[in-house]
Scaffold this motif. Structure first.
Motif, PDB file in Angstrom:
ATOM      1  N   ARG A   6       0.859  -1.176   0.000  1.00 18.59           N
ATOM      2  CA  ARG A   6       0.000   0.000   0.000  1.00 18.59           C
ATOM      3  C   ARG A   6       0.888   1.216   0.000  1.00 18.59           C
ATOM      4  O   ARG A   6       1.934   1.227   0.633  1.00 18.59           O
ATOM      5  N   PRO A   7       0.535   2.305  -0.669  1.00 14.06           N
ATOM      6  CA  PRO A   7      -0.693   2.471  -1.443  1.00 14.06           C
ATOM      7  C   PRO A   7      -0.552   1.935  -2.854  1.00 14.06           C
ATOM      8  O   PRO A   7       0.537   1.669  -3.301  1.00 14.06           O
ATOM      9  N   CYS A   8      -1.670   1.809  -3.538  1.00 14.52           N
ATOM     10  CA  CYS A   8      -1.646   1.518  -4.960  1.00 14.52           C
ATOM     11  C   CYS A   8      -1.533   2.823  -5.736  1.00 14.52           C
ATOM     12  O   CYS A   8      -1.995   3.859  -5.292  1.00 14.52           O
ATOM     13  N   VAL A   9      -0.933   2.777  -6.914  1.00  7.10           N
ATOM     14  CA  VAL A   9      -0.894   3.926  -7.800  1.00  7.10           C
ATOM     15  C   VAL A   9      -2.174   3.948  -8.619  1.00  7.10           C
ATOM     16  O   VAL A   9      -2.521   2.952  -9.251  1.00  7.10           O
ATOM     17  N   ARG A  60      -2.781   6.306  -2.903  1.00  3.12           N
ATOM     18  CA  ARG A  60      -3.857   6.239  -1.917  1.00  3.12           C
ATOM     19  C   ARG A  60      -3.569   5.169  -0.875  1.00  3.12           C
ATOM     20  O   ARG A  60      -2.993   4.123  -1.164  1.00  3.12           O
ATOM     21  N   ASP A  61      -3.983   5.466   0.323  1.00  2.50           N
ATOM     22  CA  ASP A  61      -3.997   4.481   1.401  1.00  2.50           C
ATOM     23  C   ASP A  61      -5.442   4.420   1.873  1.00  2.50           C
ATOM     24  O   ASP A  61      -5.922   5.315   2.570  1.00  2.50           O
ATOM     25  N   GLY A  62      -6.149   3.399   1.420  1.00  5.30           N
ATOM     26  CA  GLY A  62      -7.586   3.367   1.634  1.00  5.30           C
ATOM     27  C   GLY A  62      -8.223   4.486   0.827  1.00  5.30           C
ATOM     28  O   GLY A  62      -7.997   4.630  -0.364  1.00  5.30           O
ATOM     29  N   ASP A  63      -9.026   5.307   1.489  1.00  5.49           N
ATOM     30  CA  ASP A  63      -9.679   6.424   0.802  1.00  5.49           C
ATOM     31  C   ASP A  63      -8.835   7.688   0.808  1.00  5.49           C
ATOM     32  O   ASP A  63      -9.203   8.684   0.172  1.00  5.49           O
ATOM     33  N   ALA A  64      -7.726   7.693   1.521  1.00  5.75           N
ATOM     34  CA  ALA A  64      -6.922   8.908   1.668  1.00  5.75           C
ATOM     35  C   ALA A  64      -5.907   9.040   0.540  1.00  5.75           C
ATOM     36  O   ALA A  64      -5.213   8.075   0.202  1.00  5.75           O
ATOM     37  N   ALA A  65      -5.827  10.241  -0.040  1.00  2.60           N
ATOM     38  CA  ALA A  65      -4.779  10.554  -1.009  1.00  2.60           C
ATOM     39  C   ALA A  65      -3.528  10.928  -0.215  1.00  2.60           C
ATOM     40  O   ALA A  65      -3.504  11.946   0.482  1.00  2.60           O
ATOM     41  N   VAL A  66      -2.503  10.101  -0.311  1.00  7.89           N
ATOM     42  CA  VAL A  66      -1.309  10.295   0.513  1.00  7.89           C
ATOM     43  C   VAL A  66      -0.115  10.804  -0.286  1.00  7.89           C
ATOM     44  O   VAL A  66       0.915  11.141   0.292  1.00  7.89           O
ATOM     45  N   GLY A  67      -0.246  10.870  -1.599  1.00 15.57           N
ATOM     46  CA  GLY A  67       0.876  11.328  -2.406  1.00 15.57           C
ATOM     47  C   GLY A  67       0.477  11.553  -3.842  1.00 15.57           C
ATOM     48  O   GLY A  67      -0.643  11.237  -4.254  1.00 15.57           O
ATOM     49  N   ALA A  68       1.407  12.135  -4.593  1.00 15.60           N
ATOM     50  CA  ALA A  68       1.205  12.400  -6.021  1.00 15.60           C
ATOM     51  C   ALA A  68       2.472  12.006  -6.768  1.00 15.60           C
ATOM     52  O   ALA A  68       3.584  12.160  -6.246  1.00 15.60           O
ATOM     53  N   LEU A  69       2.288  11.502  -7.972  1.00 17.28           N
ATOM     54  CA  LEU A  69       3.407  11.014  -8.765  1.00 17.28           C
ATOM     55  C   LEU A  69       3.200  11.431 -10.211  1.00 17.28           C
ATOM     56  O   LEU A  69       2.083  11.396 -10.721  1.00 17.28           O
ATOM     57  N   VAL A  70       4.279  11.843 -10.850  1.00 18.48           N
ATOM     58  CA  VAL A  70       4.264  12.219 -12.275  1.00 18.48           C
ATOM     59  C   VAL A  70       5.262  11.320 -12.989  1.00 18.48           C
ATOM     60  O   VAL A  70       6.412  11.183 -12.554  1.00 18.48           O
ATOM     61  N   ALA A  90       6.192   6.194   0.138  1.00 17.20           N
ATOM     62  CA  ALA A  90       7.052   6.355  -1.039  1.00 17.20           C
ATOM     63  C   ALA A  90       7.688   5.025  -1.413  1.00 17.20           C
ATOM     64  O   ALA A  90       7.754   4.657  -2.602  1.00 17.20           O
ATOM     65  N   THR A  91       8.158   4.270  -0.428  1.00 21.38           N
ATOM     66  CA  THR A  91       8.741   2.957  -0.703  1.00 21.38           C
ATOM     67  C   THR A  91       7.721   2.029  -1.332  1.00 21.38           C
ATOM     68  O   THR A  91       8.013   1.312  -2.305  1.00 21.38           O
ATOM     69  N   ALA A  92       6.505   2.039  -0.805  1.00 21.72           N
ATOM     70  CA  ALA A  92       5.466   1.176  -1.352  1.00 21.72           C
ATOM     71  C   ALA A  92       5.136   1.550  -2.788  1.00 21.72           C
ATOM     72  O   ALA A  92       4.939   0.679  -3.645  1.00 21.72           O
ATOM     73  N   ALA A  93       5.069   2.855  -3.074  1.00 24.58           N
ATOM     74  CA  ALA A  93       4.736   3.293  -4.425  1.00 24.58           C
ATOM     75  C   ALA A  93       5.827   2.899  -5.411  1.00 24.58           C
ATOM     76  O   ALA A  93       5.539   2.413  -6.520  1.00 24.58           O
ATOM     77  N   LEU A  94       7.100   3.096  -5.048  1.00 23.95           N
ATOM     78  CA  LEU A  94       8.189   2.741  -5.959  1.00 23.95           C
ATOM     79  C   LEU A  94       8.297   1.228  -6.118  1.00 23.95           C
ATOM     80  O   LEU A  94       8.622   0.740  -7.212  1.00 23.95           O
ATOM     81  N   THR A  95       8.013   0.477  -5.069  1.00 20.92           N
ATOM     82  CA  THR A  95       7.984  -0.974  -5.200  1.00 20.92           C
ATOM     83  C   THR A  95       6.864  -1.407  -6.138  1.00 20.92           C
ATOM     84  O   THR A  95       7.026  -2.325  -6.945  1.00 20.92           O
ATOM     85  N   GLU A  96       5.732  -0.718  -6.052  1.00 21.33           N
ATOM     86  CA  GLU A  96       4.622  -1.012  -6.961  1.00 21.33           C
ATOM     87  C   GLU A  96       5.015  -0.757  -8.412  1.00 21.33           C
ATOM     88  O   GLU A  96       4.670  -1.521  -9.309  1.00 21.33           O
ATOM     89  N   LEU A  97       5.773   0.300  -8.641  1.00 22.20           N
ATOM     90  CA  LEU A  97       6.177   0.641 -10.007  1.00 22.20           C
ATOM     91  C   LEU A  97       7.328  -0.219 -10.505  1.00 22.20           C
ATOM     92  O   LEU A  97       7.345  -0.650 -11.657  1.00 22.20           O
ATOM     93  N   PHE A  98       8.320  -0.448  -9.635  1.00 20.41           N
ATOM     94  CA  PHE A  98       9.587  -1.013 -10.098  1.00 20.41           C
ATOM     95  C   PHE A  98       9.820  -2.459  -9.686  1.00 20.41           C
ATOM     96  O   PHE A  98      10.718  -3.108 -10.192  1.00 20.41           O
ATOM     97  N   GLY A  99       9.071  -2.957  -8.720  1.00 23.12           N
ATOM     98  CA  GLY A  99       9.360  -4.263  -8.171  1.00 23.12           C
ATOM     99  C   GLY A  99      10.152  -4.134  -6.888  1.00 23.12           C
ATOM    100  O   GLY A  99      10.709  -3.086  -6.572  1.00 23.12           O
ATOM    101  N   ASP A 100      10.218  -5.196  -6.136  1.00 21.09           N
ATOM    102  CA  ASP A 100      10.936  -5.197  -4.870  1.00 21.09           C
ATOM    103  C   ASP A 100      12.422  -4.969  -5.131  1.00 21.09           C
ATOM    104  O   ASP A 100      13.044  -5.716  -5.890  1.00 21.09           O
ATOM    105  N   PRO A 101      13.034  -3.940  -4.501  1.00 22.21           N
ATOM    106  CA  PRO A 101      14.447  -3.665  -4.762  1.00 22.21           C
ATOM    107  C   PRO A 101      15.378  -4.790  -4.314  1.00 22.21           C
ATOM    108  O   PRO A 101      16.537  -4.820  -4.728  1.00 22.21           O
ATOM    109  N   ALA A 102      14.886  -5.703  -3.485  1.00 20.22           N
ATOM    110  CA  ALA A 102      15.717  -6.828  -3.062  1.00 20.22           C
ATOM    111  C   ALA A 102      15.858  -7.874  -4.164  1.00 20.22           C
ATOM    112  O   ALA A 102      16.719  -8.756  -4.074  1.00 20.22           O
ATOM    113  N   TYR A 103      15.011  -7.754  -5.215  1.00 17.17           N
ATOM    114  CA  TYR A 103      15.040  -8.718  -6.300  1.00 17.17           C
ATOM    115  C   TYR A 103      15.321  -7.983  -7.605  1.00 17.17           C
ATOM    116  O   TYR A 103      15.909  -6.918  -7.616  1.00 17.17           O
ATOM    117  N   ALA A 104      14.921  -8.545  -8.705  1.00 17.81           N
ATOM    118  CA  ALA A 104      15.146  -7.904 -10.004  1.00 17.81           C
ATOM    119  C   ALA A 104      14.291  -6.647 -10.102  1.00 17.81           C
ATOM    120  O   ALA A 104      13.083  -6.693  -9.908  1.00 17.81           O
TER     121      ALA A 104
END
Length: 312
Positions: A6-9, A60-70, A90-104
Motif C-alpha cells: 500500500r498504497p496503490c498507484v 492512496r492508502d484506503g480512501d486517503a490521497a497520501v501522495g502524487a506522482l508524475v 514512497a517505498t510502497a509506491a516505488l515498489t509497486e512501479l519497479f518491483g521489490d528492490p531486493a530482487y530484479a
C-alpha cells in the motif's frame, strides 16, 4: 497491480479531468508546498502535465490521497503529503512501479527523478531503488534593497538603452521579431544542458501564454540585428519575489562582461517592478556563473538534486 503493498498507484484514466482527482491532487501538492516552503513539482513538470506529455497518478492508502506522482518522458516526480510521511508510502509506491528492490528491478534504465531540498530520506530512497545523484541545482536569493542597488549609470533606463562604450543595445524582447532568433541562440548557448537547451518555439509559446509573462521583463542584448545575450525575468502576479528565469550569453561574447551587465539590468528592472527579492537557479558545477552570482550578493537558499537510475 498491487503487490501486497500500500498504497496503490491510481490509473491516470481516473485522472486530471476528474474533479475529485484534481481536488485530491491539489490537497497533496498544496500541503507539501506550505510545509516545505517550495513547490513539489518544477515548472517543466507542471507544463508537461498541462500539455499531456506526462501522466499524473495519485497514491492512496484506503480512501486517503497520501501522495502524487508524475511519470513519463523518462522522468519521475514523487511527493508524499506531509501528514502521511515516514509511513513507507514512497517505498510502497516505488515498489509497486519497479518491483521489490531486493530482487530484479524492472524500472527502465536511465530514468531520472528530482529531489527538491536534498533530504536524507530522498537520498536513502534513491539509493535503495538504484538511483545515483547526477546533478545539483542551487537556488540562490538576493534581497533587493537600496544598499544592493548598482550605480544608476550601470543599468538601462526605459525599454532600451545604448551602452556608451560599445555597440550593445539592451532592450525588451519583441515576440513578433525575436522569437526564432532567441530559440536559436538559447539552443547554442545551452547546447549541453538537458532541459534549457531543448526549448522549442512551441515551448517558448507555452511560456509566453503564462499569466506571469511580460515582454518588458525579457531583456535581450543586440549588436546590430543579432541577439547576443538575454536575461529573462519572471514575476508571478501579485508576488513580491522576482526570479532571474534564465540568463544566456552567446559564445562569442562570453567573458566580456555581458553577463554581469545583463544581470545588473535585470535586477534594476525587478526593483522598478516592485520586487523585494530575487531568486535564481544555477547548476552547482557551473563555476563561472556561481562566481558571478555570488559577487552580486546572491546567497544559498536551497539545493535540488537530480538522480538517474543506474544501468544494470
Amino acid at each position: 497491480m498491487c503487490r501486497n503493498q500500500r498504497p496503490c498507484v491510481i490509473s491516470p484514466s481516473h485522472g486530471p479531468d476528474d474533479n475529485a482527482f484534481a481536488l485530491s491532487w491539489a490537497a497533496v501538492t498544496d500541503a507539501a508546498e506550505r510545509v516545505d516552503g517550495y513547490a513539489p513539482l518544477n515548472e517543466q513538470a507542471t507544463l508537461d502535465l498541462a500539455a499531456g506529455r506526462r501522466a499524473p497518478f495519485l497514491l492512496r492508502d484506503g480512501d486517503a490521497a497520501v501522495g502524487a506522482l508524475v511519470l513519463g518522458s523518462g522522468e519521475l516526480d514523487l511527493v508524499v503529503h506531509p501528514g502521511f510521511r515516514r509511513h513507507g508510502h514512497a517505498t510502497a509506491a516505488l515498489t509497486e512501479l519497479f518491483g521489490d528492490p531486493a530482487y530484479a528491478v524492472d524500472a527502465p534504465d536511465g530514468l531520472t527523478a528530482w529531489a527538491h531540498g536534498d533530504h536524507p530520506a530522498a537520498r536513502a530512497l534513491a539509493g535503495r531503488f538504484g538511483f545515483d545523484a547526477v546533478r545539483r541545482l542551487l537556488q540562490l536569493e538576493l534581497a533587493l534593497d537600496a544598499s544592493s542597488a548598482p550605480p544608476a549609470s550601470a543599468t538601462p533606463e526605459g525599454a532600451s538603452a545604448r551602452e556608451k562604450d560599445d555597440a550593445i543595445v539592451i532592450a525588451a524582447f519583441d515576440p513578433d521579431t525575436d522569437a526564432d532568433a532567441w530559440v536559436t541562440l538559447n539552443a547554442r548557448t545551452f547546447a549541453t544542458h538537458p532541459e534549457q537547451g531543448g526549448i522549442t518555439a512551441a515551448d517558448l509559446a507555452d511560456r509566453m501564454n503564462e499569466a506571469w509573462f511580460d515582454a518588458g521583463d525579457f531583456l535581450v542584448a543586440r549588436v546590430g540585428d543579432a541577439l547576443v545575450g538575454y536575461n529573462w525575468l519572471k514575476i508571478e502576479p501579485g508576488a513580491a519575489e522576482g526570479e532571474i528565469y534564465v540568463v544566456g550569453v552567446s559564445l562569442e561574447w562570453s567573458g566580456h562582461g555581458l553577463g554581469r551587465r545583463l544581470m545588473t539590468a535585470g535586477l534594476e528592472r525587478l526593483r522598478r517592478r516592485g520586487a523585494t527579492s530575487a531568486t535564481l537557479y544555477v547548476e552547482g558545477d557551473n563555476v563561472p556563473a556561481v562566481r558571478l552570482y555570488r559577487s552580486l550578493g546572491f546567497t544559498d537558499r536551497s539545493v535540488d538534486v537530480q538522480y538517474r537510475r543506474r544501468t544494470r
